[in-house]
Design a protein around this motif. Sequence first.
Motif, PDB file in Angstrom:
ATOM      1  N   ARG A 106      78.695 -13.811  -2.029  1.00 23.90           N
ATOM      2  CA  ARG A 106      78.652 -13.332  -0.734  1.00 23.90           C
ATOM      3  C   ARG A 106      79.573 -14.205   0.195  1.00 23.90           C
ATOM      4  NH1 ARG A 106      76.486  -9.251   2.033  1.00 23.90           N
ATOM      5  NH2 ARG A 106      75.096  -8.872   0.323  1.00 23.90           N
ATOM      6  N   SER A 107      79.385 -15.542  -0.184  1.00 18.47           N
ATOM      7  CA  SER A 107      79.961 -16.429   0.660  1.00 18.47           C
ATOM      8  C   SER A 107      81.591 -16.533   0.532  1.00 18.47           C
ATOM      9  CB  SER A 107      79.712 -17.838   0.467  1.00 18.47           C
ATOM     10  OG  SER A 107      78.179 -18.166   0.739  1.00 18.47           O
ATOM     11  N   VAL A 108      82.004 -16.237  -0.930  1.00 18.12           N
ATOM     12  CA  VAL A 108      83.333 -16.368  -1.180  1.00 18.12           C
ATOM     13  C   VAL A 108      84.060 -14.907  -0.802  1.00 18.12           C
ATOM     14  CG1 VAL A 108      85.073 -16.173  -3.096  1.00 18.12           C
ATOM     15  CG2 VAL A 108      82.805 -17.343  -3.306  1.00 18.12           C
ATOM     16  N   ILE A 109      83.317 -13.726  -0.737  1.00 17.31           N
ATOM     17  CA  ILE A 109      83.798 -12.739  -0.035  1.00 17.31           C
ATOM     18  C   ILE A 109      84.195 -12.624   1.430  1.00 17.31           C
ATOM     19  CG2 ILE A 109      83.090 -10.161   0.632  1.00 17.31           C
ATOM     20  CD1 ILE A 109      81.400  -9.971  -2.175  1.00 17.31           C
ATOM     21  N   GLU A 110      82.991 -13.556   2.137  1.00 16.62           N
ATOM     22  CA  GLU A 110      83.751 -13.727   3.626  1.00 16.62           C
ATOM     23  C   GLU A 110      84.752 -14.416   3.717  1.00 16.62           C
ATOM     24  OE1 GLU A 110      79.883 -15.809   4.745  1.00 16.62           O
ATOM     25  OE2 GLU A 110      78.615 -13.968   4.696  1.00 16.62           O
ATOM     26  N   LYS A 111      85.025 -15.364   2.702  1.00 17.36           N
ATOM     27  CA  LYS A 111      86.392 -16.000   2.744  1.00 17.36           C
ATOM     28  C   LYS A 111      87.589 -15.408   2.578  1.00 17.36           C
ATOM     29  CE  LYS A 111      88.584 -20.045   2.987  1.00 17.36           C
ATOM     30  NZ  LYS A 111      89.047 -20.770   4.286  1.00 17.36           N
ATOM     31  N   ILE A 112      87.291 -14.349   1.635  1.00 19.12           N
ATOM     32  CA  ILE A 112      88.436 -13.414   1.267  1.00 19.12           C
ATOM     33  C   ILE A 112      88.860 -12.677   2.542  1.00 19.12           C
ATOM     34  CG2 ILE A 112      88.928 -11.027   0.163  1.00 19.12           C
ATOM     35  CD1 ILE A 112      87.387 -12.584  -2.060  1.00 19.12           C
ATOM     36  N   ALA A 113      87.640 -12.223   3.290  1.00 17.91           N
ATOM     37  CA  ALA A 113      87.877 -11.445   4.677  1.00 17.91           C
ATOM     38  C   ALA A 113      88.706 -12.267   5.787  1.00 17.91           C
ATOM     39  CB  ALA A 113      86.777 -11.043   4.986  1.00 17.91           C
ATOM     40  N   GLU A 114      88.470 -13.742   5.627  1.00 21.96           N
ATOM     41  CA  GLU A 114      89.129 -14.610   6.530  1.00 21.96           C
ATOM     42  C   GLU A 114      90.551 -14.655   6.049  1.00 21.96           C
ATOM     43  OE1 GLU A 114      88.918 -19.242   6.924  1.00 21.96           O
ATOM     44  OE2 GLU A 114      87.067 -18.410   6.901  1.00 21.96           O
ATOM     45  N   GLU A 115      90.754 -14.851   4.790  1.00 13.49           N
ATOM     46  CA  GLU A 115      92.012 -15.080   4.340  1.00 13.49           C
ATOM     47  C   GLU A 115      92.963 -14.015   4.614  1.00 13.49           C
ATOM     48  OE1 GLU A 115      93.093 -17.995   3.771  1.00 13.49           O
ATOM     49  OE2 GLU A 115      91.515 -19.100   3.176  1.00 13.49           O
ATOM     50  N   ALA A 116      92.207 -12.656   4.301  1.00 13.28           N
ATOM     51  CA  ALA A 116      92.981 -11.279   4.559  1.00 13.28           C
ATOM     52  C   ALA A 116      93.224 -11.121   6.017  1.00 13.28           C
ATOM     53  CB  ALA A 116      92.175 -10.424   4.078  1.00 13.28           C
ATOM     54  N   ALA A 117      92.563 -11.613   6.815  1.00 10.42           N
ATOM     55  CA  ALA A 117      93.151 -11.455   8.322  1.00 10.42           C
ATOM     56  C   ALA A 117      94.019 -12.430   8.743  1.00 10.42           C
ATOM     57  CB  ALA A 117      91.566 -11.880   9.197  1.00 10.42           C
ATOM     58  N   GLU A 118      94.058 -13.677   8.158  1.00  3.70           N
ATOM     59  CA  GLU A 118      95.116 -14.554   8.517  1.00  3.70           C
ATOM     60  C   GLU A 118      96.546 -14.103   7.917  1.00  3.70           C
ATOM     61  OE1 GLU A 118      93.853 -18.360   6.996  1.00  3.70           O
ATOM     62  OE2 GLU A 118      92.196 -18.570   8.313  1.00  3.70           O
ATOM     63  N   LEU A 119      96.168 -13.572   6.710  1.00  2.00           N
ATOM     64  CA  LEU A 119      97.679 -12.833   6.112  1.00  2.00           C
ATOM     65  C   LEU A 119      98.207 -11.798   7.035  1.00  2.00           C
ATOM     66  CD1 LEU A 119      99.723 -12.629   3.994  1.00  2.00           C
ATOM     67  CD2 LEU A 119      98.248 -11.105   2.645  1.00  2.00           C
ATOM     68  N   VAL A 120      97.180 -11.073   7.688  1.00  2.00           N
ATOM     69  CA  VAL A 120      97.661  -9.704   8.509  1.00  2.00           C
ATOM     70  C   VAL A 120      98.388 -10.326   9.604  1.00  2.00           C
ATOM     71  CG1 VAL A 120      96.650  -8.145  10.158  1.00  2.00           C
ATOM     72  CG2 VAL A 120      95.692  -8.086   7.717  1.00  2.00           C
ATOM     73  N   GLN A 121      97.519 -11.418  10.226  1.00  3.50           N
ATOM     74  CA  GLN A 121      98.080 -12.158  11.391  1.00  3.50           C
ATOM     75  C   GLN A 121      99.636 -12.706  11.297  1.00  3.50           C
ATOM     76  OE1 GLN A 121      95.802 -15.373  12.899  1.00  3.50           O
ATOM     77  NE2 GLN A 121      96.773 -15.776  14.717  1.00  3.50           N
ATOM     78  N   VAL A 122      99.781 -13.331  10.104  1.00  6.97           N
ATOM     79  CA  VAL A 122     101.074 -13.881   9.873  1.00  6.97           C
ATOM     80  C   VAL A 122     102.397 -12.774   9.856  1.00  6.97           C
ATOM     81  CG1 VAL A 122     100.337 -16.109   9.276  1.00  6.97           C
ATOM     82  CG2 VAL A 122     100.725 -14.422   7.593  1.00  6.97           C
ATOM     83  N   VAL A 123     101.822 -11.785   8.836  1.00  8.78           N
ATOM     84  CA  VAL A 123     102.615 -10.575   8.612  1.00  8.78           C
ATOM     85  C   VAL A 123     103.083  -9.838  10.028  1.00  8.78           C
ATOM     86  CG1 VAL A 123     102.710  -8.336   7.609  1.00  8.78           C
ATOM     87  CG2 VAL A 123     102.025 -10.128   6.420  1.00  8.78           C
ATOM     88  N   GLU A 124     101.986  -9.671  11.084  1.00 10.38           N
ATOM     89  CA  GLU A 124     102.373  -8.902  12.206  1.00 10.38           C
ATOM     90  C   GLU A 124     103.277  -9.634  13.086  1.00 10.38           C
ATOM     91  OE1 GLU A 124      98.533  -8.060  13.610  1.00 10.38           O
ATOM     92  OE2 GLU A 124      98.402  -6.046  12.455  1.00 10.38           O
TER      93      GLU A 124
END
Length: 265
Positions: free
Chosen positions: A159-177
Amino acid sequence: MELLDLMKALRTPQTGCPWDLEQTFETIAPYAIEEAYEVADAIQRDDMRDLKLELGDLLFQVVFHAQMADEAGYFSFVDVVDGILDKMQRRHPHVFGDAAARTSDEQTIEWESYKARERTTRGATSILDDVPVGLPGLARAVKLQKRAASVGFDWPDPRSVIEKIAEEAAELVQVVESDARSEVEDEFGDLLFALANLARHLKIDPDHALRRTNQKFIQRFRFIEARLHEQGRAPHEASLEEMEALWNEAKNVERKTTLTEAKTG
C-alpha cells in the motif's frame, strides 16, 4: 568435449570462420542476452522442443566467451565449470556440508548473506556495486531494490508503494502539463522505478508481466485486423471509435474463452 572442439575450429586462424574470428567479448555479449530471452520465451510458451534448442544456443554463447578468454590467457571453459561448482557447493553447505537443513526462505536469506561476504572479499564498497548494468531496466530496478531492502531500506507494505506510485504519477502529469520536457524522462523513470518496486512487493516479475500484456495486445490487435479484413478494410481505413469497439469485443471473446476453459478444465 565435442562442442569445445567445434568452437576451437571456428576460431582457428586461416581455417576457421571469418565471422567467428572477428568477434570480441563486446560484440558477442548482445547475443548472449538475446539467447537468454529466447530461453525465457520458450518456457513461457511451454514449448519443450524449442527450450531444448534455445538452451543449446545459450550454452554455445558460454562456450564462445570461454574460448575467447582461453585464447587471451584469462581462463578456460574448465575454469568456468570449476568456478560454478565451487560456488554452488560453498553456498549449499546444508547439501554438500554439515550445516543443518534449511527451508526455502532460510536458504534465500543465507544465499544473500554468502553473496554479501563474497562482495566484501572482492573489495566492493557498496551492496549495489555488482548489480549488472546490462540487465533490462525493470529487472535491474528490482535487483537494486532487493539489495537495498536487505539492509532495511524498503517500504513496509505494498500500500505504501501504491501511494508512492500515485505521487510519482502526479509529478509526471505536472511536468507534462508545464511542458518541462527536460524533466519528463526523469519523472517517467521515477514512476517506472516505483512500479517495479510494487511488483517486487507483490512477488511479480515486472518483465514477465509486461511480456504477458504485450502478448494480449498482439492478440487483441490481430482480432481488430481480422474483423476489419472480413469487412474488406484495413485498420487505417477505420475510425478510432470502430477500432475501440472491436478491441472491447476482443476482450469479451477472451473472457468467454477463459470461462469456457475454466468449466471444462
